[in-house]
Enzyme design. Sequence first.
Site, short mmCIF file in Angstrom:
data_model
loop_
_atom_site.label_atom_id
_atom_site.label_comp_id
_atom_site.label_asym_id
_atom_site.label_seq_id
_atom_site.Cartn_x
_atom_site.Cartn_y
_atom_site.Cartn_z
N ASN A 1 35.51 43.50 41.43
CA ASN A 1 36.18 44.41 42.36
C ASN A 1 36.66 43.60 43.55
O ASN A 1 36.09 42.57 43.88
CB ASN A 1 35.21 45.49 42.84
CG ASN A 1 35.89 46.49 43.77
OD1 ASN A 1 37.04 46.90 43.52
ND2 ASN A 1 35.22 46.87 44.85
N GLY B 1 48.57 50.23 43.16
CA GLY B 1 48.50 49.20 42.12
C GLY B 1 49.10 47.86 42.51
O GLY B 1 49.50 47.09 41.65
N HIS C 1 37.56 44.09 47.68
CA HIS C 1 37.34 45.01 48.80
C HIS C 1 38.08 44.46 50.03
O HIS C 1 38.03 43.26 50.29
CB HIS C 1 35.84 45.11 49.09
CG HIS C 1 35.51 46.06 50.19
ND1 HIS C 1 35.52 47.43 50.00
CD2 HIS C 1 35.19 45.86 51.49
CE1 HIS C 1 35.21 48.02 51.14
NE2 HIS C 1 35.01 47.10 52.06
N GLU D 1 44.61 39.54 49.47
CA GLU D 1 44.08 40.05 48.20
C GLU D 1 44.95 39.62 47.03
O GLU D 1 44.44 39.26 45.97
CB GLU D 1 44.03 41.58 48.23
CG GLU D 1 43.01 42.15 49.20
CD GLU D 1 42.94 43.66 49.13
OE1 GLU D 1 43.07 44.24 48.04
OE2 GLU D 1 42.75 44.28 50.18
N LYS E 1 36.85 55.81 41.80
CA LYS E 1 35.68 56.49 41.22
C LYS E 1 34.56 55.49 41.02
O LYS E 1 34.83 54.30 40.80
CB LYS E 1 36.06 57.07 39.84
CG LYS E 1 37.11 58.15 39.91
CD LYS E 1 36.44 59.45 40.25
CE LYS E 1 37.47 60.50 40.61
NZ LYS E 1 36.88 61.72 41.13
#
Length: 210
Positions: free
Chosen positions: A107, A12, A109, A179, A91
Amino acid sequence: MKKIAIFVSGGGSNFKAIFNNIESGNIDGLIELVVTNNPNCNAKKFANKYRISTLVVNDYRYPRKEDKESIILESLQDLEIDLICLAGYMKILPKNIVKSYENKILNIHPGLLPRFGGKGFFGMKVHEAVINSGERFSGATVHFVDEIYDHGPIITQRKIAISDNETPESLAIRILEIEHELYPEVIKAFCEDRIVINGKQIKIMGWYEN
Ligand code: GRF
């Protein structure tokens, strides 16, 4: 102010970066819900510590696929969620959610999509593949989510050069740092309605690299 749901499965650190950017006032949003398949992950502990509502959806609690799908969708709708951020969620998102939240699911990556993405490309596997292939660059990609892993339209990427003595581990650390800056900046832009979608072309208004 946008209402945000964050989907997590692991440490997280991206979730924490988003949280910190909200706390500091950089992102005009509110984390209403954290969804996880892993009740023991650190991300969920962090959510509990800051009294953010959590929803655990896994095979143990909801053995039937339909139930998993409906509990997630109903929770998002009840809370009137505007934005879903996947942050290390392991998931695939149920189709009903992808459909209901088109262009509202982000999202991040740890590689330069469309290469080194898709099923099986997660965590250290991405960095190992990049190094083994002799690439000179890697980086992070933020994209909208569709029904296929790591496939939806790319919003932005940040690239770094791979150094001569790079290892998957060193690359992982360097990219995670990127990120933590890049993802909150894109979420901030979403919350300010600065992401403009024109077919497959996506632009962030006021973005330094546009
Ligand atoms: C990050 O590398 C992200 O790119 C990927 O999963 C990882 C999550 O890390 N989707 P963390 O749980 O945010 O630390």
